[in-house]
Scaffold this active site. Structure first.
Site, PDB file in Angstrom:
ATOM      1  N   LYS A  17       0.832  -1.218   0.000  1.00 53.84           N
ATOM      2  CA  LYS A  17       0.000   0.000   0.000  1.00 53.84           C
ATOM      3  C   LYS A  17       0.865   1.266   0.000  1.00 53.84           C
ATOM      4  CE  LYS A  17      -2.401  -0.721   3.807  1.00 53.84           C
ATOM      5  NZ  LYS A  17      -1.890  -2.023   4.263  1.00 53.84           N
ATOM      6  N   ARG A  93      -9.811   1.485   8.958  1.00 59.64           N
ATOM      7  CA  ARG A  93      -9.355   0.133   9.282  1.00 59.64           C
ATOM      8  C   ARG A  93     -10.452  -0.666   9.963  1.00 59.64           C
ATOM      9  NH1 ARG A  93      -3.546   0.946   9.421  1.00 59.64           N
ATOM     10  NH2 ARG A  93      -2.407  -0.915  10.010  1.00 59.64           N
ATOM     11  N   ARG A 130      11.199  -6.451   5.605  1.00 56.29           N
ATOM     12  CA  ARG A 130      11.052  -5.012   5.322  1.00 56.29           C
ATOM     13  C   ARG A 130      11.981  -4.163   6.196  1.00 56.29           C
ATOM     14  NH1 ARG A 130       5.161  -2.265   5.437  1.00 56.29           N
ATOM     15  NH2 ARG A 130       5.207  -2.683   7.678  1.00 56.29           N
ATOM     16  N   ARG A 162      11.138  -1.811  11.285  1.00 55.79           N
ATOM     17  CA  ARG A 162      10.109  -1.169  12.092  1.00 55.79           C
ATOM     18  C   ARG A 162       9.893  -1.947  13.379  1.00 55.79           C
ATOM     19  NH1 ARG A 162       4.791   0.369   8.576  1.00 55.79           N
ATOM     20  NH2 ARG A 162       3.757  -0.548  10.373  1.00 55.79           N
ATOM     21  N   ARG A 173      -1.140  -8.095  13.833  1.00 57.51           N
ATOM     22  CA  ARG A 173      -1.692  -7.140  12.870  1.00 57.51           C
ATOM     23  C   ARG A 173      -2.463  -7.853  11.761  1.00 57.51           C
ATOM     24  NH1 ARG A 173       3.807  -5.049  11.712  1.00 57.51           N
ATOM     25  NH2 ARG A 173       3.016  -3.773  10.020  1.00 57.51           N
TER      26      ARG A 173
HETATM   27  P1  AMP Z   1       0.482   0.941   9.260  1.00 57.24           P
HETATM   28  O1  AMP Z   1       1.714   1.753   8.989  1.00 57.24           O
HETATM   29  O2  AMP Z   1      -0.700   1.344   8.451  1.00 57.24           O
HETATM   30  O3  AMP Z   1       0.754  -0.545   9.233  1.00 57.24           O
HETATM   31  O4  AMP Z   1       0.061   1.284  10.785  1.00 57.24           O
HETATM   32  C1  AMP Z   1       0.951   1.041  11.843  1.00 57.24           C
HETATM   33  C2  AMP Z   1       0.175   1.014  13.145  1.00 57.24           C
HETATM   34  O5  AMP Z   1      -0.464   2.280  13.377  1.00 57.24           O
HETATM   35  C3  AMP Z   1      -0.946   0.001  13.234  1.00 57.24           C
HETATM   36  O6  AMP Z   1      -0.482  -1.294  13.586  1.00 57.24           O
HETATM   37  C4  AMP Z   1      -1.816   0.618  14.335  1.00 57.24           C
HETATM   38  O7  AMP Z   1      -1.230   0.439  15.602  1.00 57.24           O
HETATM   39  C5  AMP Z   1      -1.718   2.099  14.004  1.00 57.24           C
HETATM   40  N1  AMP Z   1      -2.761   2.540  13.046  1.00 57.24           N
HETATM   41  C6  AMP Z   1      -2.565   3.029  11.802  1.00 57.24           C
HETATM   42  N2  AMP Z   1      -3.714   3.347  11.222  1.00 57.24           N
HETATM   43  C7  AMP Z   1      -4.691   3.061  12.117  1.00 57.24           C
HETATM   44  C8  AMP Z   1      -6.107   3.154  12.103  1.00 57.24           C
HETATM   45  N3  AMP Z   1      -6.774   3.605  11.026  1.00 57.24           N
HETATM   46  N4  AMP Z   1      -6.790   2.764  13.213  1.00 57.24           N
HETATM   47  C9  AMP Z   1      -6.143   2.299  14.300  1.00 57.24           C
HETATM   48  N5  AMP Z   1      -4.810   2.165  14.379  1.00 57.24           N
HETATM   49  C10 AMP Z   1      -4.071   2.547  13.296  1.00 57.24           C
END
Ligand code: AMP
Length: 259
Positions: A17, A93, A130, A162, A173
């Site tokens: 993404k 999400r 990654r 990360r 996740r």
């Molecule tokens: P991502 O970079 O999109 O994988 O997001 C990393 C982390 O940020 C996720 O594992 C959540 O802890 C938090 N996060 C990101 N977007 C959201 C969202 N829309 N709702 C809740 N938590 C989020």
């Protein structure tokens, strides 16, 4: 002038993404709004929100809706999103977040929801390998590292794993994706806004396919590509548009520009 768009990109963590959203952002001249990037920036700056968010991020848990919604609402209120649109990455999400987004956007609506479909076995592998620039967010992998000593090719920042790319947090996740985010596929399909795009191939092929879908939408929506059955995807009602472009296999994933 390039027409704008209001886009959501869905897909499991590691589906690509971030990579694709940057490219969509450049091509359609729309801001890339990544809630994950926004939250990581808060953590890095040690803001009160960042301090609160950190334990959720490290565990791979979802941040409470109220926090994420306040952040997104403020971002969507800016002039660039009002005049050009946006590409949302990592938001919504949950179905509750999607409902709130609809309310926030009224009287306008999301144009398209692009779902990058990648098998779980592949995203697990991608996430474990990654590596990300801690300054600009550029994505690399152990098989496609930066040219020099884990120093970002774009900005010179340090390239690291990360903290939520540990096996335990990744599994958490991915489970959360299935339970909380996957239902959005059926939701947007029922609204006639969903397009599934195979995301397992070469990133350039995936980008080409995404551009084709969006261009077609912008030029009157006459063309929607033929159906590609997905083994991973449960049947959804409401006639989802499914993209069936060519998928090159074995391409690199993480050699990605992000700005
Ligand atoms: P991502 O970079 O999109 O994988 O997001 C990393 C982390 O940020 C996720 O594992 C959540 O802890 C938090 N996060 C990101 N977007 C959201 C969202 N829309 N709702 C809740 N938590 C989020």
């Amino acid at each position: 002038m390039v027409p704008g768009a209001r886009l959501i990109v869905l897909g499991k963590q590691g589906a690509g993404k971030g990579t694709q959203c940057v490219r969509l952002s450049h091509r359609y001249v729309i801001p890339h709004i990544s809630t994950g990037d926004m939250l990581r920036a808060e953590v890095k700056s040690r803001t009160p929100l960042g301090l609160e968010a950190r334990r959720y991020l490290d565990a791979g848990d979802l941040i409470p809706d109220a926090i994420v919604l306040a952040m997104v609402a403020a971002r969507l209120d800016r002039d660039d999103t009002r005049t050009r649109g946006f590409v949302l990455d990592g938001f919504p999400r949950t179905v509750a977040q999607a409902d709130s987004l609809d309310e926030l956007l009224k009287p306008v609506e999301i144009d398209l929801v692009l779902d990058l479909v990648v098998p779980t076995s592949m995203v697990l592998e991608r996430l474990l390998s990654r590596r990300v620039c801690e300054d600009c967010g550029a994505i690399y992998s152990t098989s496609a590292p930066p040219k020099l000593n884990w120093t970002c090719d774009i900005c010179g920042g340090e390239v690291l794993q990360r903290e939520d790319d540990t096996e335990e947090a990744i599994r958490n996740r991915l489970e959360l994706y299935d339970s909380s985010t996957a239902p959005l596929v059926a939701r947007y399909a029922a609204l006639g806004k969903l397009v599934e795009v195979p995301g397992a191939g070469n990133p350039d092929e995936v980008t080409k396919e995404l551009f084709a879908v969006i261009d077609a939408y912008q030029h009157g929506g006459e063309f929607f590509p033929p159906t590609l059955p997905s083994k991973e995807r449960p049947a959804v009602s409401g006639g989802p548009a499914v993209s069936g472009g060519p998928v090159a296999s074995g391409g690199p994933f993480d050699t990605v520009e992000r700005t």
